[in-house]
Enzyme design. Structure first.
Site, PDB file in Angstrom:
ATOM      1  N   THR A 153       0.850  -1.183   0.000  1.00  0.00           N
ATOM      2  CA  THR A 153       0.000   0.000   0.000  1.00  0.00           C
ATOM      3  C   THR A 153       0.895   1.246   0.000  1.00  0.00           C
ATOM      4  O   THR A 153       2.053   1.197   0.426  1.00  0.00           O
ATOM      5  CB  THR A 153      -0.953  -0.021   1.225  1.00  0.00           C
ATOM      6  OG1 THR A 153      -1.891   1.034   1.080  1.00  0.00           O
ATOM      7  CG2 THR A 153      -0.216   0.156   2.549  1.00  0.00           C
TER       8      THR A 153
ATOM      9  N   SER B 285      -4.328  -2.287   0.272  1.00  0.00           N
ATOM     10  CA  SER B 285      -5.624  -2.386   0.957  1.00  0.00           C
ATOM     11  C   SER B 285      -6.701  -2.944   0.021  1.00  0.00           C
ATOM     12  O   SER B 285      -7.781  -3.297   0.463  1.00  0.00           O
ATOM     13  CB  SER B 285      -6.046  -1.016   1.486  1.00  0.00           C
ATOM     14  OG  SER B 285      -6.153  -0.115   0.400  1.00  0.00           O
ATOM     15  N   GLU B 286      -6.410  -3.012  -1.295  1.00  0.00           N
ATOM     16  CA  GLU B 286      -7.407  -3.522  -2.237  1.00  0.00           C
ATOM     17  C   GLU B 286      -7.179  -4.998  -2.573  1.00  0.00           C
ATOM     18  O   GLU B 286      -7.675  -5.488  -3.588  1.00  0.00           O
ATOM     19  CB  GLU B 286      -7.424  -2.670  -3.503  1.00  0.00           C
ATOM     20  CG  GLU B 286      -7.917  -1.259  -3.213  1.00  0.00           C
ATOM     21  CD  GLU B 286      -8.416  -0.524  -4.432  1.00  0.00           C
ATOM     22  OE1 GLU B 286      -9.633  -0.480  -4.617  1.00  0.00           O
ATOM     23  OE2 GLU B 286      -7.599   0.019  -5.183  1.00  0.00           O
TER      24      GLU B 286
ATOM     25  N   HIS C 126      -6.427   2.468 -13.067  1.00  0.00           N
ATOM     26  CA  HIS C 126      -7.431   3.498 -13.373  1.00  0.00           C
ATOM     27  C   HIS C 126      -7.092   4.197 -14.697  1.00  0.00           C
ATOM     28  O   HIS C 126      -6.874   5.410 -14.728  1.00  0.00           O
ATOM     29  CB  HIS C 126      -7.481   4.541 -12.251  1.00  0.00           C
ATOM     30  CG  HIS C 126      -7.497   3.979 -10.868  1.00  0.00           C
ATOM     31  ND1 HIS C 126      -6.713   4.465  -9.849  1.00  0.00           N
ATOM     32  CD2 HIS C 126      -8.201   2.952 -10.325  1.00  0.00           C
ATOM     33  CE1 HIS C 126      -6.927   3.779  -8.740  1.00  0.00           C
ATOM     34  NE2 HIS C 126      -7.823   2.853  -8.988  1.00  0.00           N
TER      35      HIS C 126
ATOM     36  N   HIS D 205     -14.772   3.984 -10.730  1.00  0.00           N
ATOM     37  CA  HIS D 205     -13.511   3.639 -10.069  1.00  0.00           C
ATOM     38  C   HIS D 205     -12.389   3.357 -11.077  1.00  0.00           C
ATOM     39  O   HIS D 205     -11.462   4.139 -11.194  1.00  0.00           O
ATOM     40  CB  HIS D 205     -13.761   2.430  -9.148  1.00  0.00           C
ATOM     41  CG  HIS D 205     -12.574   2.025  -8.342  1.00  0.00           C
ATOM     42  ND1 HIS D 205     -12.650   1.172  -7.277  1.00  0.00           N
ATOM     43  CD2 HIS D 205     -11.262   2.336  -8.450  1.00  0.00           C
ATOM     44  CE1 HIS D 205     -11.453   0.996  -6.754  1.00  0.00           C
ATOM     45  NE2 HIS D 205     -10.592   1.688  -7.459  1.00  0.00           N
TER      46      HIS D 205
END
Ligand SMILES: [Zn+2]
Length: 375
Positions: free
Chosen positions: A145, A175-176, A197, A258
């Protein structure tokens, strides 16, 4: 590096929340012992990981004691989480040694290279995006992270089990990670997951629409039909599970409001699919500005491409004829696709053509000049 480990035993609790994690941190814990049947909230997991506190799942009925052990992280070569005693025992036992094999070292380098590709292609900003590789039945190497994907080094990587517990690595895992883990659990063929993204694909994701098919062959073969999963708060298990209805038959999913997620047999291939989707979305947007309709390839030509895709072993929902008829190879009529066909520049569209506009400007100019000359 710590040489001593302080265990905090909360294995009697059915639920472990952020508050428990904070209390353990305040008490100086380096390990928190919980029952393997207890529910640990994502925020508690992340808090513990961010503070380098190892979550230890104890066996049912096993009583963990608050004690101090000697732990030399250098002994296993796998860092602060590397003693191995943090791995759940029994059915889901994980092997932290998989973190330092020659295969693991090669994968860590590949993840770093792919991270730089993502950053250079502007698919990730800040510390966004994450990459993982399933190196064992219950072991996944992933990015940490809060590190830019451009700056990744092999030493930054983490090893987690399929429940998201970090079992090796010096930096807290992304964290994903739950998004990746849900895909690995659902699709045995998935060896790597890339989440990023990219702007043009994300532009589709924020409209809630997917790009149309039967336009560019490469997109048909490597990605094909794209699904879109509903929006949920990133990092949560609820968010991770939004992709479950789609990932068996799609290697690429738009995440509403997202970004995107892709899975493949290698880290490099998962990144390729992100590139193919992003370039396709970008090309459609450029084509929509040319003032002429986008032309499509035929259904028969689309079938030929699907046959190639099948040989390559890539998934596509269009193989499942019970769910989608052959005539829907092109999804122009399917709801939730966006064709981006521009308004024709001539014909009865209600809009003036460029020639009409030129005539209009000329006639107004002539009228003004005529009026001025008459004065
Ligand atoms: Zn994200």
């Amino acid at each position: 590096m710590k040489n001593e480990v302080k265990n905090i035993d909360i294995s009697g609790q059915k639920t472990v929340t952020m508050r428990d994690a904070q209390s353990a941190h305040a008490a100086g814990a380096s390990r928190v012992l919980v029952c393997e049947n207890s529910v640990v909230t994502p925020s508690a997991r992340d808090f513990l990981a961010q503070h380098n506190i190892v979550l230890v799942m104890s066996g049912q009925g096993k009583t963990a004691t608050q004690s101090v052990h000697k732990e030399s992280s250098g002994a296993t070569g796998s860092g602060a989480y590397g003693s191995g005693s943090g791995a759940p025992k029994g059915r889901n036992a994980s092997n932290p040694k998989l973190f330092s094999t020659p295969e693991a070292e090669a994968i860590k380098k590949e993840i770093c290279e792919v991270g730089r590709k993502l950053w250079l292609r502007q698919f990730v900003d800040g510390n966004g995006g994450n990459i993982s590789y399933r190196i064992g039945p219950n072991e996944v190497i992933c990015t940490p992270t809060l590190v830019s994907k451009f700056d990744l080094t092999p030493e930054d990587m983490s090893l987690v089990d399929l429940e998201g517990n970090q079992i090796a690595g010096t930096k807290p895992r992304t964290s994903e990670i739950f998004l990746h883990l849900e895909i690995y659990k659902e699709v045995p063929e998935a060896k790597s997951v890339v989440h990023c993204h990219p702007p043009h694909a994300t532009a589709y994701a924020i409209t809630g629409k997917v790009p149309p098919n039967l336009i560019v062959p490469e997109f048909e073969v490597f990605v094909g039909k794209v699904a879109i999963s509903p929006y949920k708060t990133p990092g949560s298990v609820e968010f991770a599970q939004t992709v479950l209805p789609f990932v068996k038959q799609h290697n690429t999913v738009l995440l509403a409001n997202h970004g995107i997620v892709c899975w493949a047999d290698t880290v490099t291939h998962a990144e390729w699919y992100a590139e193919v989707l992003e370039t396709y979305c970008w090309t459609l947007m450029l084509a929509s500005q040319l003032g002429v309709p986008i032309s499509h390839i035929s259904e028969q030509q689309g079938s030929d491409l699907l046959a190639i895709k099948k040989k390559l072993g890539l998934p596509d929902i269009r193989f499942d004829t019970s769910r989608m008829k052959e005539c829907q190879l092109s999804d122009l009529e399917v709801p939730n696709s966006i064709a981006l066909n521009p308004t024709p520049c001539d014909g009865n569209t209600g809009r003036p053509s460029e020639a009409d506009l030129e005539m209009l400007v000329k006639s107004v100019t002539d009228a003004v000049m005529g009026a001025l000359a008459a004065k």
